[in-house]
Design an enzyme around this catalytic site. Structure first.
Site, PDB file in Angstrom:
ATOM      1  N   ASN A 195      35.149  -6.038  55.304  1.00 53.32           N
ATOM      2  CA  ASN A 195      36.049  -5.143  54.553  1.00 53.32           C
ATOM      3  C   ASN A 195      37.075  -4.418  55.418  1.00 53.32           C
ATOM      4  O   ASN A 195      37.958  -3.739  54.887  1.00 53.32           O
ATOM      5  CB  ASN A 195      35.258  -4.114  53.706  1.00 53.32           C
ATOM      6  CG  ASN A 195      34.364  -4.798  52.690  1.00 53.32           C
ATOM      7  OD1 ASN A 195      34.838  -5.642  51.942  1.00 53.32           O
ATOM      8  ND2 ASN A 195      33.087  -4.479  52.675  1.00 53.32           N
ATOM      9  N   ARG A 230      42.125   0.400  51.493  1.00 54.08           N
ATOM     10  CA  ARG A 230      40.718   0.627  51.152  1.00 54.08           C
ATOM     11  C   ARG A 230      40.323   2.093  51.371  1.00 54.08           C
ATOM     12  O   ARG A 230      40.448   2.598  52.506  1.00 54.08           O
ATOM     13  CB  ARG A 230      39.874  -0.255  52.083  1.00 54.08           C
ATOM     14  CG  ARG A 230      38.403   0.010  52.023  1.00 54.08           C
ATOM     15  CD  ARG A 230      37.661  -0.624  53.192  1.00 54.08           C
ATOM     16  NE  ARG A 230      36.252  -0.368  53.062  1.00 54.08           N
ATOM     17  CZ  ARG A 230      35.381  -0.383  54.046  1.00 54.08           C
ATOM     18  NH1 ARG A 230      35.790  -0.688  55.268  1.00 54.08           N
ATOM     19  NH2 ARG A 230      34.132  -0.131  53.814  1.00 54.08           N
ATOM     20  N   TYR A 234      39.359   6.259  55.261  1.00 50.55           N
ATOM     21  CA  TYR A 234      39.756   5.412  56.402  1.00 50.55           C
ATOM     22  C   TYR A 234      41.229   5.521  56.769  1.00 50.55           C
ATOM     23  O   TYR A 234      41.657   4.916  57.763  1.00 50.55           O
ATOM     24  CB  TYR A 234      39.398   3.946  56.105  1.00 50.55           C
ATOM     25  CG  TYR A 234      37.911   3.758  55.865  1.00 50.55           C
ATOM     26  CD1 TYR A 234      36.980   4.046  56.854  1.00 50.55           C
ATOM     27  CD2 TYR A 234      37.443   3.306  54.630  1.00 50.55           C
ATOM     28  CE1 TYR A 234      35.616   3.898  56.629  1.00 50.55           C
ATOM     29  CE2 TYR A 234      36.073   3.148  54.394  1.00 50.55           C
ATOM     30  CZ  TYR A 234      35.180   3.447  55.396  1.00 50.55           C
ATOM     31  OH  TYR A 234      33.828   3.298  55.173  1.00 50.55           O
ATOM     32  N   HIS A 281      24.404  -0.890  59.082  1.00 53.81           N
ATOM     33  CA  HIS A 281      23.236  -0.287  58.448  1.00 53.81           C
ATOM     34  C   HIS A 281      22.215  -1.312  57.966  1.00 53.81           C
ATOM     35  O   HIS A 281      21.172  -0.941  57.447  1.00 53.81           O
ATOM     36  CB  HIS A 281      23.709   0.582  57.267  1.00 53.81           C
ATOM     37  CG  HIS A 281      24.955   1.360  57.567  1.00 53.81           C
ATOM     38  ND1 HIS A 281      24.968   2.384  58.501  1.00 53.81           N
ATOM     39  CD2 HIS A 281      26.243   1.249  57.110  1.00 53.81           C
ATOM     40  CE1 HIS A 281      26.205   2.871  58.587  1.00 53.81           C
ATOM     41  NE2 HIS A 281      26.991   2.191  57.752  1.00 53.81           N
ATOM     42  N   ASP A 300      20.156  -8.252  67.022  1.00 59.04           N
ATOM     43  CA  ASP A 300      19.414  -9.176  67.888  1.00 59.04           C
ATOM     44  C   ASP A 300      20.357 -10.030  68.731  1.00 59.04           C
ATOM     45  O   ASP A 300      20.041 -10.352  69.885  1.00 59.04           O
ATOM     46  CB  ASP A 300      18.506 -10.085  67.044  1.00 59.04           C
ATOM     47  CG  ASP A 300      17.268  -9.364  66.542  1.00 59.04           C
ATOM     48  OD1 ASP A 300      17.057  -8.191  66.910  1.00 59.04           O
ATOM     49  OD2 ASP A 300      16.502  -9.978  65.767  1.00 59.04           O
ATOM     50  N   GLU A 337      29.829   0.611  70.231  1.00 60.43           N
ATOM     51  CA  GLU A 337      29.884   0.623  68.761  1.00 60.43           C
ATOM     52  C   GLU A 337      30.893   1.683  68.325  1.00 60.43           C
ATOM     53  O   GLU A 337      30.834   2.820  68.819  1.00 60.43           O
ATOM     54  CB  GLU A 337      28.483   0.956  68.221  1.00 60.43           C
ATOM     55  CG  GLU A 337      28.427   1.093  66.706  1.00 60.43           C
ATOM     56  CD  GLU A 337      27.042   1.564  66.228  1.00 60.43           C
ATOM     57  OE1 GLU A 337      26.050   1.477  67.010  1.00 60.43           O
ATOM     58  OE2 GLU A 337      26.960   2.042  65.092  1.00 60.43           O
ATOM     59  N   LEU A 376      35.411   4.267  62.333  1.00 64.56           N
ATOM     60  CA  LEU A 376      36.555   5.118  61.998  1.00 64.56           C
ATOM     61  C   LEU A 376      36.077   6.473  61.480  1.00 64.56           C
ATOM     62  O   LEU A 376      36.558   7.525  61.892  1.00 64.56           O
ATOM     63  CB  LEU A 376      37.403   4.433  60.919  1.00 64.56           C
ATOM     64  CG  LEU A 376      38.070   3.115  61.342  1.00 64.56           C
ATOM     65  CD1 LEU A 376      38.255   2.204  60.146  1.00 64.56           C
ATOM     66  CD2 LEU A 376      39.389   3.393  62.016  1.00 64.56           C
ATOM     67  N   SER A 377      35.129   6.430  60.552  1.00 63.26           N
ATOM     68  CA  SER A 377      34.609   7.661  59.958  1.00 63.26           C
ATOM     69  C   SER A 377      33.408   8.152  60.772  1.00 63.26           C
ATOM     70  O   SER A 377      32.853   7.398  61.582  1.00 63.26           O
ATOM     71  CB  SER A 377      34.193   7.406  58.504  1.00 63.26           C
ATOM     72  OG  SER A 377      33.120   6.480  58.455  1.00 63.26           O
ATOM     73  N   ARG A 412      24.172   5.742  55.593  1.00 59.78           N
ATOM     74  CA  ARG A 412      25.086   5.445  56.714  1.00 59.78           C
ATOM     75  C   ARG A 412      24.638   6.105  58.023  1.00 59.78           C
ATOM     76  O   ARG A 412      25.177   5.823  59.089  1.00 59.78           O
ATOM     77  CB  ARG A 412      26.506   5.908  56.388  1.00 59.78           C
ATOM     78  CG  ARG A 412      27.164   5.089  55.313  1.00 59.78           C
ATOM     79  CD  ARG A 412      28.619   5.482  55.131  1.00 59.78           C
ATOM     80  NE  ARG A 412      29.030   5.203  53.779  1.00 59.78           N
ATOM     81  CZ  ARG A 412      29.454   4.008  53.345  1.00 59.78           C
ATOM     82  NH1 ARG A 412      29.555   2.997  54.163  1.00 59.78           N
ATOM     83  NH2 ARG A 412      29.788   3.830  52.082  1.00 59.78           N
TER      84      ARG A 412
HETATM   85  C1  DQA Z   1      32.570   2.126  59.016  1.00 56.17           C
HETATM   86  C2  DQA Z   1      31.453   2.957  58.371  1.00 56.17           C
HETATM   87  C3  DQA Z   1      30.511   2.077  57.582  1.00 56.17           C
HETATM   88  O1  DQA Z   1      29.475   2.858  56.994  1.00 56.17           O
HETATM   89  C4  DQA Z   1      31.256   1.359  56.472  1.00 56.17           C
HETATM   90  O2  DQA Z   1      30.388   0.481  55.791  1.00 56.17           O
HETATM   91  C5  DQA Z   1      32.473   0.673  56.941  1.00 56.17           C
HETATM   92  C6  DQA Z   1      33.304   1.294  57.973  1.00 56.17           C
HETATM   93  C7  DQA Z   1      33.621   3.004  59.715  1.00 56.17           C
HETATM   94  O3  DQA Z   1      34.394   2.447  60.493  1.00 56.17           O
HETATM   95  O4  DQA Z   1      33.691   4.219  59.475  1.00 56.17           O
HETATM   96  O5  DQA Z   1      32.840  -0.376  56.425  1.00 56.17           O
HETATM   97  O6  DQA Z   1      31.995   1.285  59.985  1.00 56.17           O
END
Ligand code: DQA
Length: 147
Positions: free
Chosen positions: A11, A18, A23, A81, A88, A99, A102-103, A112
């Protein structure tokens, strides 16, 4: 030159339209351009990859050593999640992984707040919008140069 792989999960191809309240309006293309420019400043090479399919992400991670990548910056998106398979794969290839989100995943819904990826990541950057990727790339470049 050290090569870093940027992985965008499901996504994230829809960024720009979106859930813009969460975001923002920046597109994935613009994020990748910002990262390309920063890579030049940092003296590293990057390759960007987005997929909506878990298995494709697993395969890309498995191929990383053959493809010459020495670090990953990954936004696993929803797979953060849920995906034991991505976790793995990262553990199996043993490539240093940052890792990014954005949020701020810790300030959102309870589901989350759990990341299956964090235990196999070197570190996590969450909540700075597009800058999360920038900080992630800087961290990955620093690590890559020490390898
Ligand atoms: C995300 C946070 C995830 O929980 C969410 O499913 C996303 C984007 C973020 O970049 O904030 O698709 O990874």
């Amino acid at each position: 030159m050290k090569k870093i792989l940027i992985i965008h999960g499901p996504n994230l191809n829809l960024l720009g339209t979106r859930e813009t309240n969460i975001y923002g309006r920046i597109t994935l293309e613009s994020i990748n351009k910002i990262l390309e420019d920063e890579a030049v400043n940092l003296g590293v090479e990057i390759s960007t990859f987005q997929s909506n399919h878990e298995g494709e992400i697993v395969q890309k991670i498995q191929d990383a050593k053959k493809d010459g990548f020495c670090a990953f910056v990954i936004n696993p998106a929803a797979y953060t999640h849920t995906s034991v398979a991505i976790r793995d794969a990262i553990a199996a290839v043993n490539v240093p992984t940052i890792e990014v989100h954005l949020s701020n995943i810790y300030s959102r819904e309870d589901f989350r707040k759990i990341s299956l990826i964090s235990p196999v990541a070197m570190g996590v950057i969450s909540g700075f919008g597009q800058d999360s990727y920038l900080f992630g790339l800087r961290a990955a470049a620093g690590i890559a140069k020490k390898i």
